[in-house]
Design an enzyme around this catalytic site. Structure first.
Site, PDB file in Angstrom:
ATOM      1  N   HIS A  95      -5.884  -5.796  -2.503  1.00  0.00           N
ATOM      2  CA  HIS A  95      -6.622  -5.963  -1.239  1.00  0.00           C
ATOM      3  C   HIS A  95      -6.833  -7.439  -0.893  1.00  0.00           C
ATOM      4  O   HIS A  95      -7.493  -7.743   0.080  1.00  0.00           O
ATOM      5  CB  HIS A  95      -7.970  -5.217  -1.303  1.00  0.00           C
ATOM      6  CG  HIS A  95      -7.814  -3.721  -1.288  1.00  0.00           C
ATOM      7  ND1 HIS A  95      -8.855  -2.853  -1.558  1.00  0.00           N
ATOM      8  CD2 HIS A  95      -6.733  -2.924  -1.027  1.00  0.00           C
ATOM      9  CE1 HIS A  95      -8.415  -1.596  -1.462  1.00  0.00           C
ATOM     10  NE2 HIS A  95      -7.133  -1.614  -1.148  1.00  0.00           N
ATOM     11  N   THR A  96      -6.281  -8.332  -1.677  1.00  0.00           N
ATOM     12  CA  THR A  96      -6.288  -9.753  -1.328  1.00  0.00           C
ATOM     13  C   THR A  96      -5.417 -10.012  -0.097  1.00  0.00           C
ATOM     14  O   THR A  96      -5.502 -11.072   0.520  1.00  0.00           O
ATOM     15  CB  THR A  96      -5.791 -10.630  -2.511  1.00  0.00           C
ATOM     16  OG1 THR A  96      -5.713 -11.980  -2.077  1.00  0.00           O
ATOM     17  CG2 THR A  96      -4.409 -10.211  -3.012  1.00  0.00           C
ATOM     18  N   ARG A 112       0.830  -1.210   0.000  1.00  0.00           N
ATOM     19  CA  ARG A 112       0.000   0.000   0.000  1.00  0.00           C
ATOM     20  C   ARG A 112       0.869   1.265   0.000  1.00  0.00           C
ATOM     21  O   ARG A 112       0.557   2.248  -0.672  1.00  0.00           O
ATOM     22  CB  ARG A 112      -0.908  -0.020   1.236  1.00  0.00           C
ATOM     23  CG  ARG A 112      -1.840   1.155   1.294  1.00  0.00           C
ATOM     24  CD  ARG A 112      -2.879   1.026   2.381  1.00  0.00           C
ATOM     25  NE  ARG A 112      -3.940   2.004   2.192  1.00  0.00           N
ATOM     26  CZ  ARG A 112      -4.361   2.817   3.138  1.00  0.00           C
ATOM     27  NH1 ARG A 112      -3.845   2.770   4.344  1.00  0.00           N
ATOM     28  NH2 ARG A 112      -5.324   3.682   2.880  1.00  0.00           N
ATOM     29  N   ASN A 149      -2.645   8.557   4.732  1.00  0.00           N
ATOM     30  CA  ASN A 149      -1.376   7.875   5.011  1.00  0.00           C
ATOM     31  C   ASN A 149      -1.158   7.561   6.484  1.00  0.00           C
ATOM     32  O   ASN A 149      -0.162   6.940   6.845  1.00  0.00           O
ATOM     33  CB  ASN A 149      -0.201   8.725   4.498  1.00  0.00           C
ATOM     34  CG  ASN A 149      -0.142   8.724   2.979  1.00  0.00           C
ATOM     35  OD1 ASN A 149      -0.605   7.784   2.341  1.00  0.00           O
ATOM     36  ND2 ASN A 149       0.417   9.779   2.410  1.00  0.00           N
ATOM     37  N   ASP A 174      -4.132 -14.146  -3.533  1.00  0.00           N
ATOM     38  CA  ASP A 174      -4.888 -15.057  -4.395  1.00  0.00           C
ATOM     39  C   ASP A 174      -6.124 -14.338  -4.962  1.00  0.00           C
ATOM     40  O   ASP A 174      -6.283 -13.134  -4.775  1.00  0.00           O
ATOM     41  CB  ASP A 174      -5.286 -16.317  -3.607  1.00  0.00           C
ATOM     42  CG  ASP A 174      -6.092 -15.980  -2.357  1.00  0.00           C
ATOM     43  OD1 ASP A 174      -6.604 -14.838  -2.255  1.00  0.00           O
ATOM     44  OD2 ASP A 174      -6.210 -16.840  -1.474  1.00  0.00           O
ATOM     45  N   HIS A 206       0.687   4.470  -2.537  1.00  0.00           N
ATOM     46  CA  HIS A 206       0.498   5.855  -2.069  1.00  0.00           C
ATOM     47  C   HIS A 206       1.689   6.740  -2.432  1.00  0.00           C
ATOM     48  O   HIS A 206       1.537   7.937  -2.599  1.00  0.00           O
ATOM     49  CB  HIS A 206       0.243   5.870  -0.556  1.00  0.00           C
ATOM     50  CG  HIS A 206      -1.155   5.455  -0.205  1.00  0.00           C
ATOM     51  ND1 HIS A 206      -1.810   5.889   0.921  1.00  0.00           N
ATOM     52  CD2 HIS A 206      -2.032   4.650  -0.843  1.00  0.00           C
ATOM     53  CE1 HIS A 206      -3.032   5.365   0.958  1.00  0.00           C
ATOM     54  NE2 HIS A 206      -3.180   4.591  -0.097  1.00  0.00           N
ATOM     55  N   ASP A 207       2.864   6.147  -2.564  1.00  0.00           N
ATOM     56  CA  ASP A 207       4.023   6.925  -3.006  1.00  0.00           C
ATOM     57  C   ASP A 207       3.847   7.312  -4.473  1.00  0.00           C
ATOM     58  O   ASP A 207       3.988   8.483  -4.848  1.00  0.00           O
ATOM     59  CB  ASP A 207       5.314   6.113  -2.818  1.00  0.00           C
ATOM     60  CG  ASP A 207       6.544   6.927  -3.203  1.00  0.00           C
ATOM     61  OD1 ASP A 207       6.535   8.154  -2.974  1.00  0.00           O
ATOM     62  OD2 ASP A 207       7.512   6.349  -3.727  1.00  0.00           O
ATOM     63  N   GLY A 223       4.630  11.040  -8.065  1.00  0.00           N
ATOM     64  CA  GLY A 223       5.356   9.945  -8.717  1.00  0.00           C
ATOM     65  C   GLY A 223       6.062   9.051  -7.709  1.00  0.00           C
ATOM     66  O   GLY A 223       6.124   9.367  -6.513  1.00  0.00           O
ATOM     67  N   ASP A 239       8.676   8.385  -5.943  1.00  0.00           N
ATOM     68  CA  ASP A 239       9.935   9.077  -5.624  1.00  0.00           C
ATOM     69  C   ASP A 239      10.235   9.073  -4.134  1.00  0.00           C
ATOM     70  O   ASP A 239      11.029   9.890  -3.652  1.00  0.00           O
ATOM     71  CB  ASP A 239       9.880  10.527  -6.142  1.00  0.00           C
ATOM     72  CG  ASP A 239       8.885  11.369  -5.346  1.00  0.00           C
ATOM     73  OD1 ASP A 239       8.028  10.780  -4.634  1.00  0.00           O
ATOM     74  OD2 ASP A 239       8.952  12.607  -5.410  1.00  0.00           O
ATOM     75  N   SER A 243       8.567  10.141  -1.759  1.00  0.00           N
ATOM     76  CA  SER A 243       8.129  11.337  -1.024  1.00  0.00           C
ATOM     77  C   SER A 243       7.245  10.957   0.169  1.00  0.00           C
ATOM     78  O   SER A 243       7.156  11.705   1.141  1.00  0.00           O
ATOM     79  CB  SER A 243       7.375  12.299  -1.953  1.00  0.00           C
ATOM     80  OG  SER A 243       6.355  11.614  -2.647  1.00  0.00           O
ATOM     81  N   VAL A 256       1.317  10.107  -5.607  1.00  0.00           N
ATOM     82  CA  VAL A 256       1.553  11.471  -5.139  1.00  0.00           C
ATOM     83  C   VAL A 256       2.992  11.882  -5.496  1.00  0.00           C
ATOM     84  O   VAL A 256       3.939  11.334  -4.950  1.00  0.00           O
ATOM     85  CB  VAL A 256       1.314  11.567  -3.607  1.00  0.00           C
ATOM     86  CG1 VAL A 256       1.478  13.001  -3.131  1.00  0.00           C
ATOM     87  CG2 VAL A 256      -0.065  11.026  -3.244  1.00  0.00           C
TER      88      VAL A 256
HETATM   89  C1  HEM Z   1      -9.648   2.802  -5.523  1.00  0.00           C
HETATM   90  C2  HEM Z   1      -8.467   2.524  -5.063  1.00  0.00           C
HETATM   91  C3  HEM Z   1      -8.185   2.197  -3.612  1.00  0.00           C
HETATM   92  C4  HEM Z   1      -8.842   2.567  -2.469  1.00  0.00           C
HETATM   93  C5  HEM Z   1     -10.082   3.435  -2.341  1.00  0.00           C
HETATM   94  C6  HEM Z   1      -8.149   1.946  -1.367  1.00  0.00           C
HETATM   95  C7  HEM Z   1      -8.477   2.118  -0.049  1.00  0.00           C
HETATM   96  C8  HEM Z   1      -7.910   1.415   0.990  1.00  0.00           C
HETATM   97  C9  HEM Z   1      -8.304   1.520   2.375  1.00  0.00           C
HETATM   98  C10 HEM Z   1      -9.387   2.453   2.906  1.00  0.00           C
HETATM   99  C11 HEM Z   1      -7.557   0.643   3.087  1.00  0.00           C
HETATM  100  C12 HEM Z   1      -7.609   0.380   4.589  1.00  0.00           C
HETATM  101  C13 HEM Z   1      -6.529   1.200   5.264  1.00  0.00           C
HETATM  102  C14 HEM Z   1      -6.396   0.961   6.735  1.00  0.00           C
HETATM  103  O1  HEM Z   1      -7.406   0.820   7.438  1.00  0.00           O
HETATM  104  O2  HEM Z   1      -5.238   0.931   7.217  1.00  0.00           O
HETATM  105  C15 HEM Z   1      -6.670  -0.006   2.160  1.00  0.00           C
HETATM  106  C16 HEM Z   1      -5.754  -0.966   2.502  1.00  0.00           C
HETATM  107  C17 HEM Z   1      -4.885  -1.519   1.616  1.00  0.00           C
HETATM  108  N1  HEM Z   1      -4.702  -1.168   0.309  1.00  0.00           N
HETATM  109 FE1  HEM Z   1      -5.908  -0.011  -0.788  1.00  0.00          FE
HETATM  110  N2  HEM Z   1      -7.098   1.222  -1.856  1.00  0.00           N
HETATM  111  C18 HEM Z   1      -7.085   1.350  -3.221  1.00  0.00           C
HETATM  112  C19 HEM Z   1      -6.161   0.824  -4.089  1.00  0.00           C
HETATM  113  C20 HEM Z   1      -5.088   0.061  -3.709  1.00  0.00           C
HETATM  114  C21 HEM Z   1      -4.006  -0.328  -4.581  1.00  0.00           C
HETATM  115  C22 HEM Z   1      -3.881   0.089  -6.041  1.00  0.00           C
HETATM  116  C23 HEM Z   1      -3.164  -1.094  -3.848  1.00  0.00           C
HETATM  117  C24 HEM Z   1      -1.872  -1.752  -4.250  1.00  0.00           C
HETATM  118  C25 HEM Z   1      -1.555  -2.112  -5.455  1.00  0.00           C
HETATM  119  C26 HEM Z   1      -3.718  -1.178  -2.516  1.00  0.00           C
HETATM  120  C27 HEM Z   1      -3.185  -1.908  -1.492  1.00  0.00           C
HETATM  121  C28 HEM Z   1      -3.717  -1.954  -0.212  1.00  0.00           C
HETATM  122  C29 HEM Z   1      -3.252  -2.893   0.799  1.00  0.00           C
HETATM  123  C30 HEM Z   1      -2.201  -3.971   0.610  1.00  0.00           C
HETATM  124  C31 HEM Z   1      -3.974  -2.604   1.953  1.00  0.00           C
HETATM  125  C32 HEM Z   1      -3.819  -3.247   3.334  1.00  0.00           C
HETATM  126  C33 HEM Z   1      -2.886  -2.374   4.160  1.00  0.00           C
HETATM  127  C34 HEM Z   1      -2.502  -2.958   5.499  1.00  0.00           C
HETATM  128  O3  HEM Z   1      -2.931  -4.043   5.877  1.00  0.00           O
HETATM  129  O4  HEM Z   1      -1.717  -2.260   6.202  1.00  0.00           O
HETATM  130  N3  HEM Z   1      -4.874  -0.442  -2.459  1.00  0.00           N
HETATM  131  N4  HEM Z   1      -6.897   0.492   0.898  1.00  0.00           N
END
Ligand code: HEM
Length: 327
Positions: A192-193, A66, A95, A251, A70-71, A76, A78, A80, A74
């Site tokens: 989010h898997t 994640r 963040n 998965d 997020h890097d 690019g 880099d 930041s 925002v």
């Molecule tokens: C529409 C796009 C996205 C939205 C709205 C979104 C939103 C979120 C939110 C709200 C969380 C929970 C954060 C927390 O409670 O700590 C989360 C977790 C996460 N997101 Fe996303 N996300 C998006 C796209 C992505 C992308 C593109 C990736 C990676 C390629 C990603 C990877 C992750 C991962 C791995 C978690 C789990 C983080 C953890 O367990 O610490 N997400 N995301």
């Protein structure tokens, strides 16, 4: 002038110029094995730093994936997002719950000892994200490197990140702005898997969402389970798997959960509600009648695209010695 086109010397000159132009284009981008000569152990140092932290705390894997996303969105890719200080990206609401900074610091300390001033924090983060996917049993892929670090980190820039209530149209627009299409969007959100979400980011869906009831897109059998995990007025910081039943494994079950109304975030469940994104969910699931797509392969492909957003290479940017500080 006509004679010039038939002159072998003209062709030779053109060929040399084209080759030089191609080399220049390549020099300005990232490439696989960028550190092969300057720091041959760079990638293995990052991998072992991620591995050793992962053994004691598997939560760093989703955290790093994640963090890289997020890097990249925002300023690019880099690094930041790693910079400390008042009103930096790190301090902004999207963040605040990022995790895994200590892994980047570990890797950087070891890299500065092995090859001082050579490996960028931005590359460490890109490699660590890939290693995190591999450690959670996703596939391994070659990460082009050669990114350099930026110095601009502003909390106000993070509004560009998609939110958990974002419509599909808006999610698509935010990704398209970086050259990522609808398939990339669905594949990448498939990240989010692995990992978890705090109850505070989705419990509004469980109580008084519409007419006093829960969000109707949640499977009705799933609602009481979620309510038990995230009680009304309970601890909002409690964390729940984004992929119920398989939160530690990279998965396709996250997509199966969406199909079954078991998405946790509102933005995730919308990937199934909206026909334009549902098609890709179905394809990643290999549903009958759809043209199947291999999720792992496509995820890796989309990650390489995402990891190249706005990169600073060549003479742009710098190599930070401490990832959290701009000197
Ligand atoms: C529409 C796009 C996205 C939205 C709205 C979104 C939103 C979120 C939110 C709200 C969380 C929970 C954060 C927390 O409670 O700590 C989360 C977790 C996460 N997101 Fe996303 N996300 C998006 C796209 C992505 C992308 C593109 C990736 C990676 C390629 C990603 C990877 C992750 C991962 C791995 C978690 C789990 C983080 C953890 O367990 O610490 N997400 N995301």
């Amino acid at each position: 002038m006509k004679g010039a086109y038939t002159n072998p010397r003209f062709f030779l000159a053109m060929t040399v110029m084209l080759a030089m132009a191609a080399a220049l284009v390549q020099a300005q981008g990232t490439r696989v094995g960028f550190y092969a000569r300057t720091c041959p152990r760079a990638e293995s140092i990052v991998r072992s730093a991620v591995q050793s932290r992962f053994r004691s705390n598997p939560n760093i894997a989703p955290g790093l994936l994640r963090m890289h996303f997020h890097d990249c969105f925002v300023q690019g890719c880099d690094a930041s997002v790693l910079i400390d200080g008042p009103n930096t990206e790190k301090t902004a609401p999207p963040n605040r719950l990022l995790r895994g900074y200590e892994v980047i610091d570990d890797a950087k300390t070891q890299l500065e000892a092995a090859c001082p001033g050579v490996v960028s924090c931005a590359d460490i983060l890109a490699l660590a994200a890939r290693d995190s996917v591999f450690l959670t049993r996703g596939i391994n892929w070659a990460v082009p490197t050669g990114r350099r670090d930026g110095r601009v980190s502003l909390a106000s820039d993070t509004t560009i990140l998609p939110g958990f209530r974002e419509s599909i149209d808006s999610q698509k627009q935010k990704f398209a702005a970086f050259g990522l299409n609808t398939q990339d969007l669905v594949a990448l959100v498939g990240g989010h898997t692995i990992g978890t979400s705090a109850c505070q980011l989705f419990s509004y869906r469980l109580y008084n969402f519409t007419n006093g009831g829960p969000d109707p897109t949640i499977n009705s059998a799933f609602v009481p389970q979620l309510q038990a995990l995230c009680p009304q007025n309970g601890d909002g910081s409690r964390r729940i798997d984004l992929d119920t039943g398989s939160g530690n494994r990279f998965d396709t079950s996250f997509f199966a959960n969406l199909r079954n109304g078991r998405g946790i975030l509102e933005s995730d469940q919308k990937l199934w509600t909206d026909p334009s994104t549902r098609t890709f969910v179905q394809r990643f699931l290999g549903e009958r009648g759809s043209r199947p797509l291999n999720f792992n392969v496509e995820f890796a492909r989309s990650m390489v695209k995402m990891s190249n957003i706005g990169v600073k290479t060549g003479t742009n940017g710098e190599i930070r010695r401490i990832c959290s500080a701009i000197n």
